[in-house]
Design a protein around this motif. Structure first.
Motif, mmCIF file in Angstrom:
data_model
loop_
_atom_site.group_PDB
_atom_site.id
_atom_site.type_symbol
_atom_site.label_atom_id
_atom_site.label_comp_id
_atom_site.label_asym_id
_atom_site.label_seq_id
_atom_site.Cartn_x
_atom_site.Cartn_y
_atom_site.Cartn_z
ATOM 1 N N ALA A 47 -1.189 -1.436 11.234
ATOM 2 C CA ALA A 47 -2.327 -1.426 10.304
ATOM 3 C C ALA A 47 -1.923 -1.978 8.942
ATOM 4 N N HIS A 48 -0.727 -1.668 8.513
ATOM 5 C CA HIS A 48 -0.284 -2.126 7.198
ATOM 6 C C HIS A 48 0.135 -3.587 7.202
ATOM 7 N N LEU A 49 0.544 -4.096 8.340
ATOM 8 C CA LEU A 49 0.958 -5.495 8.427
ATOM 9 C C LEU A 49 -0.200 -6.442 8.709
ATOM 10 N N ALA A 50 -1.344 -5.878 9.116
ATOM 11 C CA ALA A 50 -2.521 -6.721 9.390
ATOM 12 C C ALA A 50 -2.989 -7.388 8.102
ATOM 13 N N SER A 51 -3.517 -8.574 8.235
ATOM 14 C CA SER A 51 -3.969 -9.309 7.051
ATOM 15 C C SER A 51 -5.145 -8.589 6.393
ATOM 16 N N ALA A 52 -5.131 -8.589 5.075
ATOM 17 C CA ALA A 52 -6.199 -7.943 4.308
ATOM 18 C C ALA A 52 -6.302 -8.635 2.962
ATOM 19 N N THR A 53 -7.467 -8.568 2.376
ATOM 20 C CA THR A 53 -7.665 -9.165 1.060
ATOM 21 C C THR A 53 -6.863 -8.391 0.022
ATOM 22 N N PRO A 54 -5.944 -9.045 -0.685
ATOM 23 C CA PRO A 54 -5.130 -8.317 -1.661
ATOM 24 C C PRO A 54 -5.964 -7.831 -2.840
ATOM 25 N N LEU A 55 -5.546 -6.711 -3.390
ATOM 26 C CA LEU A 55 -6.201 -6.190 -4.580
ATOM 27 C C LEU A 55 -5.810 -7.020 -5.790
ATOM 28 N N THR A 56 -6.754 -7.249 -6.683
ATOM 29 C CA THR A 56 -6.435 -7.947 -7.928
ATOM 30 C C THR A 56 -5.651 -7.004 -8.847
ATOM 31 N N ARG A 57 -5.029 -7.569 -9.862
ATOM 32 C CA ARG A 57 -4.326 -6.737 -10.847
ATOM 33 C C ARG A 57 -5.288 -5.724 -11.470
ATOM 34 N N TYR A 58 -6.472 -6.178 -11.787
ATOM 35 C CA TYR A 58 -7.454 -5.268 -12.385
ATOM 36 C C TYR A 58 -7.783 -4.123 -11.434
ATOM 37 N N GLU A 59 -7.991 -4.438 -10.168
ATOM 38 C CA GLU A 59 -8.333 -3.393 -9.190
ATOM 39 C C GLU A 59 -7.193 -2.391 -9.029
ATOM 40 N N ARG A 60 -5.971 -2.885 -8.987
ATOM 41 C CA ARG A 60 -4.830 -1.979 -8.866
ATOM 42 C C ARG A 60 -4.734 -1.070 -10.085
ATOM 43 N N SER A 61 -4.900 -1.647 -11.252
ATOM 44 C CA SER A 61 -4.831 -0.853 -12.482
ATOM 45 C C SER A 61 -5.944 0.188 -12.529
ATOM 46 N N ARG A 62 -7.136 -0.220 -12.115
ATOM 47 C CA ARG A 62 -8.272 0.721 -12.120
ATOM 48 C C ARG A 62 -8.015 1.899 -11.181
ATOM 49 N N ILE A 63 -7.491 1.630 -9.995
ATOM 50 C CA ILE A 63 -7.205 2.702 -9.026
ATOM 51 C C ILE A 63 -6.141 3.648 -9.578
ATOM 52 N N LEU A 64 -5.114 3.084 -10.199
ATOM 53 C CA LEU A 64 -4.047 3.920 -10.749
ATOM 54 C C LEU A 64 -4.555 4.782 -11.901
ATOM 55 N N ASN A 65 -5.371 4.204 -12.769
ATOM 56 C CA ASN A 65 -5.933 4.992 -13.871
ATOM 57 C C ASN A 65 -6.870 6.080 -13.359
ATOM 58 N N LYS A 66 -7.671 5.759 -12.348
ATOM 59 C CA LYS A 66 -8.564 6.751 -11.767
ATOM 60 C C LYS A 66 -7.771 7.889 -11.137
ATOM 61 N N THR A 67 -6.667 7.558 -10.487
ATOM 62 C CA THR A 67 -5.818 8.600 -9.892
ATOM 63 C C THR A 67 -5.253 9.497 -10.979
ATOM 64 N N ARG A 68 -4.839 8.898 -12.068
ATOM 65 C CA ARG A 68 -4.334 9.685 -13.195
ATOM 66 C C ARG A 68 -5.398 10.665 -13.683
ATOM 67 N N ASP A 69 -6.631 10.199 -13.791
ATOM 68 C CA ASP A 69 -7.722 11.067 -14.243
ATOM 69 C C ASP A 69 -7.971 12.200 -13.241
ATOM 70 N N LEU A 70 -7.916 11.894 -11.953
ATOM 71 C CA LEU A 70 -8.129 12.922 -10.930
ATOM 72 C C LEU A 70 -7.018 13.962 -10.959
ATOM 73 N N LEU A 71 -5.779 13.516 -11.159
ATOM 74 C CA LEU A 71 -4.660 14.452 -11.283
ATOM 75 C C LEU A 71 -4.863 15.377 -12.474
ATOM 76 N N ASP A 72 -5.243 14.795 -13.584
ATOM 77 C CA ASP A 72 -5.422 15.585 -14.798
ATOM 78 C C ASP A 72 -6.544 16.607 -14.621
ATOM 79 N N ALA A 73 -7.614 16.198 -13.935
ATOM 80 C CA ALA A 73 -8.744 17.101 -13.733
ATOM 81 C C ALA A 73 -8.384 18.265 -12.802
ATOM 82 N N ARG A 74 -7.416 18.052 -11.918
ATOM 83 C CA ARG A 74 -7.029 19.082 -10.953
ATOM 84 C C ARG A 74 -5.635 19.622 -11.227
ATOM 85 N N ARG A 75 -5.248 19.572 -12.481
ATOM 86 C CA ARG A 75 -3.895 19.953 -12.885
ATOM 87 C C ARG A 75 -3.534 21.362 -12.418
ATOM 88 N N GLU A 76 -4.418 22.325 -12.656
ATOM 89 C CA GLU A 76 -4.090 23.710 -12.313
ATOM 90 C C GLU A 76 -4.046 23.905 -10.802
#
Length: 471
Positions: A47-76
């Motif tokens: 599944a990971h080696l199958a061809s797929a449309t790569p994420l743009t730099r912006y998309e990768r950054s957005r996902i990482l920032n969103k994950t950071r926000d989700l972590l912070d919201a569920r810190r406790e």
């Protein structure tokens, strides 16, 4: 009790085989994760080696920032989960969630950064009217194997750089603390990470882990854990990139000109934080003979304030180690030091998986504590004649991860930085001080010199391609 799946390319997978997780403090079952078989592993790899449309730099950054926000919201919630499966006190687990937030925030920044280079070819007498350019391309598949001692942050240090680099990854977390890793995987999916970028699997060593490490389709194996296991991985992996962040035997060197109150504080923080379960924890306190008595007095007085006990109690500063077997091993190391002439000044008592913060004075350099990495809240004090003696003893073990030196003399600080054979030398700070962004890693049995930290990890998870054009 939590029952969590393996995730294969974004899809939850369960089975009749489960790995149970036990709370080290009270031995209660806190959860279980579904174990997969070899066929499911093959499905994940394909599944990971199958061809797929790569994420743009912006998309990768957005996902990482969103994950950071989700972590912070569920810190406790996450802090409580880490405490339940690892036995670490809430003071530590809340701090760990904050560190993981930093990892994702920094990775989001770096995902936007293009470090490509340009070279003009006419700088040579035989040069041509061309320019050479470089770009980075993600590795085709990464296998990440993470330890028990930081169930969230160590996983974040594998996943966030891989996402920033655009490289798909199969995560195999420690079977002792897998629950937090699954929850982080779910948060990444929630943040928009496509399934083909991440799997989180659990299973038997011979059925899952070794075949994953050995598979020629895996471009990189990144591992944090013991030197023994790291060397086995290096042998098993074959011809592929490996990033091995292994053990440590880090010293805190206290010189006669040191601020002894600062030295005592650093000794406590370096020895007892995270129940002493850090690869960068202070394992040896090397104190110049002229100040050893006064340092010991101040260190002992401060260490008595480090309350140990129930990890869920807000007053607790030191929780359990990972399990009772680990605590028993530490107890034996303390007894070995005493048998060789050391004085037990504080702690030394074990209650199940809980070992009290322990201080020993006049420890022999030939003792277990003097020669081996003992993964727990033990602070052995060794006398040294001078800085030369301290550096020589620092370098006398197979490890070379981190170190700290406490001094007010700039010349001594520079001499320590130059003389200590380790990946990190911190002056007037604990050996483990770092930013999640800065390079981190050791030499000798502490690793192959490949650095972690967000920037260096992203680089290692990519390859550099050069191309040239007429210019």
């Amino acid at each position: 009790m939590l029952s969590l799946p393996s995730y294969i390319a974004g899809k939850a997978v369960t089975s009749d085989s489960w790995i149970e997780v036990t709370n080290p403090w009270n031995n209660e079952k806190v959860g279980r994760v579904a174990s997969i078989n070899r066929d499911a592993l093959e499905t994940a790899i394909q599944a990971h080696l199958a061809s797929a449309t790569p994420l743009t730099r912006y998309e990768r950054s957005r996902i990482l920032n969103k994950t950071r926000d989700l972590l912070d919201a569920r810190r406790e919630e996450l802090a409580q989960l880490i405490t339940a499966e690892a036995g670490l006190c809430l003071r530590e687990t809340r701090y760990e969630v904050g560190r993981a937030c930093d990892v994702f925030a920094f990775a989001a920044m770096e995902a936007l950064h293009d470090d490509g280079q340009t070279f003009s070819c006419d700088i040579s007498p035989t040069g041509k009217a061309r320019k050479i350019f470089t770009l980075r391309e993600p590795l085709s598949l990464i296998a990440a194997i993470t330890p028990f001692n930081h169930p969230l942050n160590q996983v974040a240090h594998k996943l966030a750089p891989a996402i920033a680099a655009g490289a798909p990854l199969i995560l195999k977390p420690s079977e002792k603390t897998p629950l937090t890793a699954v929850r982080l995987t779910e948060l990444l999916y929630e943040a928009g990470l496509p399934g083909h970028m991440l799997s989180c699997i659990h299973g038997d060593l011979d059925e899952i882990t070794r075949p994953l490490i050995r598979d020629e389709r895996v471009s990189l194996v990144t591992f944090t854990g013991s030197a023994k296991v790291g060397k086995e991985i290096a042998h098993t992996a074959g011809y592929k990139k490996t990033c091995l962040e292994l053990g440590g035997h880090s010293p805190l060197i206290v010189l006669e000109d040191a601020d002894l109150d600062l030295a005592a504080k650093l000794a406590c923080e370096g020895s007892f934080r995270n129940s002493g379960q850090r690869c960068t924890a202070v394992r040896r306190i090397l104190v110049q003979e002229s100040v050893v008595e006064e340092f010991t007095r101040r260190f002992h007085a401060l260490a008595k304030s480090y309350v140990c006990g129930d990890p869920t109690d807000e007053a607790t500063m030191v929780g359990t180690v990972i399990d009772e077997a680990a605590a028993i091993s530490l107890e034996k190391a303390v007894q070995d030091a005493v048998n060789r002439g050391a004085s037990l000044l504080l702690g030394g008592k074990r209650h199940g998986a809980l070992l009290e913060p322990t201080i020993l004075a006049d420890v022999s350099r030939e003792s277990t504590l003097g020669t081996c990495e003992c993964f727990g809240p033990i602070a052995p004090i060794f006398r040294v004649r001078d800085l030369d003696d301290a550096i020589a003893y620092t370098n006398a073990t197979p490890y070379g991860l981190s170190s700290g030196v406490v001094t007010t003399n700039l010349e001594s600080a520079i001499k320590a930085v130059k003389g200590i054979k380790a990946g990190t030398v911190n002056v007037n700070e604990i050996p483990g001080y770092r930013l999640e962004l800065s390079p981190f890693g050791g030499v000798k049995d502490s690793g192959l010199g490949i650095k972690e930290g967000v920037i260096e990890a992203i680089k290692f998870m990519t390859t550099v391609k050069t191309f040239s054009l007429p210019w």
